[in-house]
Write a protein that holds these residues in place. Structure first.
Motif, PDB file in Angstrom:
ATOM      1  N   UNK A  41       0.827  -1.212   0.000  1.00  0.00           N
ATOM      2  CA  UNK A  41       0.000   0.000   0.000  1.00  0.00           C
ATOM      3  C   UNK A  41       0.859   1.260   0.000  1.00  0.00           C
ATOM      4  N   UNK A  42       1.901   1.281   0.820  1.00  0.00           N
ATOM      5  CA  UNK A  42       2.759   2.462   0.940  1.00  0.00           C
ATOM      6  C   UNK A  42       3.416   2.795  -0.401  1.00  0.00           C
ATOM      7  N   UNK A  43       3.942   1.773  -1.070  1.00  0.00           N
ATOM      8  CA  UNK A  43       4.550   1.983  -2.389  1.00  0.00           C
ATOM      9  C   UNK A  43       3.480   2.369  -3.413  1.00  0.00           C
ATOM     10  N   UNK A  44       2.309   1.730  -3.291  1.00  0.00           N
ATOM     11  CA  UNK A  44       1.213   2.040  -4.197  1.00  0.00           C
ATOM     12  C   UNK A  44       0.770   3.491  -4.107  1.00  0.00           C
ATOM     13  N   UNK A  45       0.806   4.076  -2.904  1.00  0.00           N
ATOM     14  CA  UNK A  45       0.437   5.480  -2.727  1.00  0.00           C
ATOM     15  C   UNK A  45       1.369   6.389  -3.528  1.00  0.00           C
ATOM     16  N   UNK A  46       2.666   6.101  -3.448  1.00  0.00           N
ATOM     17  CA  UNK A  46       3.645   6.881  -4.216  1.00  0.00           C
ATOM     18  C   UNK A  46       3.385   6.757  -5.717  1.00  0.00           C
ATOM     19  N   UNK A  47       3.094   5.529  -6.172  1.00  0.00           N
ATOM     20  CA  UNK A  47       2.838   5.310  -7.596  1.00  0.00           C
ATOM     21  C   UNK A  47       1.571   6.025  -8.056  1.00  0.00           C
TER      22      UNK A  47
END
Length: 512
Positions: A41-47
């Motif tokens: 989720x954390x990486x997905x937010x950046x993407x």
């Protein structure tokens, strides 16, 4: 270009961060999730932030420009058959490229209906929806040319849609059909369709031309509903069940890396396949019409590059990062206090999730430009947020109570259609356009999985209770934006009345 991209990234940052903070707060309090899911989720937010920034810039540089030019060029030909044919083809091409539809198709892939003659697959659903959009985009374009009132068409087609629901279609298929109408008009479709409307309306000399430029998205959203219902009748779909698929667990940094590498590969290929017909259509149009000079072509090509990169990043972040955590949060919330916490949490997420939709930014700016600033993008944003807030609350209430979806859809659409006779024509088109735009990738990839997770935990019927979230989100702006339009109309009348009173007093003073 650098400043434009920076502005887009800041805009997307302010849109995504609020919903990300809500999810993080939930994970730290009521709904703890495993480290792997949270890392995704954390990486997905950046993407999502980077992807939305790239996409919106690309849409401004390519999709909006091409759509408006095609709309103007084909309407100037004055050939009705050409307008109808091109509208039908464009409708199919841009819908197949729509990422929101692809996300829903993946979720619908878990349906296991007992067919009497065929089967329901992702391809069949996408093709059916695309044909529906093509037919109704043709109707929408001809409406502008022949100056047919939008409210009459909306009333007639929605009556047909509800009549089909109570025909031979299984009740479990109702929610999927209305969800299909909601996801069709997303970040790829909206820029193209709205620009077509602006281009067609621009050649009309009457003062209602600008008003009629809205409404194409609205009619294009009805097409998939009717098309999918007809699909259900033709193939006699019944006894529909939903098989909940457990996502693979990610328990290491390597697992996170492989999940995203796999996602990038899948969605890069998907986006290439999806936007290829649009690029091919643009090339053929340029060769035939010579509509753009060299400098414009370079800018458009760069716009396609930004669009491609943005969509790949956005879809990967939404599907790999947000879908798993959405389902886990739904399960955890359903297990607390009988699941009633789902309603306030859903409403809070609903308020902010609209701002995270790329197509919403395109619509808001188009509305502000076409209304010459009379309807600001800020006012549009607040109207959409309030409407979707209530919609997600209703969707969660339905999961808890098992209310039949028609008990909400029928009164909601009746109210929306009644309001069309009291709302300024431009606001009617904007409201129904907003319904299709608000229900996009974030709703499909986070809110719907959350509803599925909650419904599965509570032991409810996923097909009849979890599906339908997208339909509610599509319905809410129809009401909230039209109410905004009525308010705007009353304020305008009051200002004009006060102006006339002041003018009369000035005249009286000059006479005395």
């Amino acid at each position: 270009m650098t400043k434009a991209l920076k502005d887009k990234l800041i805009e997307s940052l302010t849109s995504i961060v609020p919903i990300a903070l809500i999810i993080m707060l939930l994970c730290a309090s009521f709904t703890p999730v495993d480290t792997g899911t949270f890392t995704l989720f954390f990486i997905g937010t950046f993407l999502l932030i980077v992807g939305m920034g790239f996409f919106t810039l690309g849409a401004d540089m390519s999709m909006l420009v091409i759509g408006e030019k095609i709309g103007t060029t084909m309407t100037r030909s004055r050939k009705i058959w050409l307008i109808a044919l091109l509208s039908f083809l464009i409708g199919i091409i841009v819908t197949v490229a729509e990422p929101d539809l692809q996300i829903l198709a993946e979720q619908v892939g878990a349906l296991k209906p007992e067919w009497e003659g065929s089967f329901l697959g992702d391809y069949l659903l996408v093709l059916t929806v695309a044909v529906g959009v093509g037919i109704f985009l043709t109707v929408a374009m001809l409406r502008i040319v022949f100056r047919i009132k939008l409210s009459y068409l909306l009333l007639g087609f929605y009556v047909i849609a509800f009549a089909l629901c109570f025909g031979l279609v299984d009740k479990g298929f109702w929610a999927v059909s209305f969800d299909s109408g909601g996801v069709t008009t997303g970040p790829m479709t909206v820029p193209f369709i709205m620009s077509l409307g602006v281009g067609v309306a621009s050649i009309r000399s009457d003062k209602k031309g600008h008003d009629d430029s809205f409404g194409l998205v609205a009619l294009s959203s009805i097409g998939p509903i009717i098309a999918v219902l007809v699909l259900g009748i033709v193939f006699k779909i019944n006894n529909i069940n939903y098989v909940v698929e457990t996502p693979p667990e990610v328990d290491s940094t390597r697992g996170v890396l492989f999940s995203y590498l796999h996602g990038f590969g899948d969605y890069a290929l998907e986006v290439i396949i999806a936007i290829s017909p649009i690029i091919l259509f643009f090339i053929l149009f340029q060769l035939a019409a010579r509509a753009f000079h060299k400098k414009q072509l370079v800018r458009i090509v760069m716009g396609f590059v930004y669009t491609f990169a943005g969509l790949v990043l956005f879809l990967t972040g939404a599907n790999v990062g947000f879908m798993p955590i959405g389902r886990e949060i739904g399960k955890e919330l359903a297990a607390l206090w009988g699941g009633w916490l789902l309603i306030p949490v859903g409403m809070a997420i609903g308020y902010f999730v609209v701002a995270a939709e790329p197509a919403v930014h395109v619509l808001n700016k188009q509305v502000e430009r076409m209304s010459a600033g009379a309807i600001t993008s800020k006012a549009m944003k607040h109207g959409l947020c309030i409407g979707v807030c209530g919609a997600i609350g209703l969707a969660m209430l339905r999961i808890l109570t098992g209310i039949n979806i028609m008990w909400i859809l029928i009164p909601g659409y009746v109210l929306a259609l009644v309001l069309t006779f009291f709302t300024p024509a431009m606001f009617t088109g904007i409201a129904f356009d907003s319904g299709g735009v608000a229900s996009g990738a974030m709703v499909s990839s986070f809110v719907l999985p959350m509803a599925i997770g909650a419904c599965g935990e509570l032991g409810g019927a996923i097909m009849t209770q979890a599906f339908g979230c997208v339909a509610f989100v599509a319905l809410a702006p129809l009401i909230s934006i039209q109410i905004l339009g009525i308010t705007y109309k009353n304020k305008t009348k009051k200002i004009k009345r006060n102006f006339l009173l002041i003018e009369d007093k000035i005249l009286e003073y000059e006479v005395d």
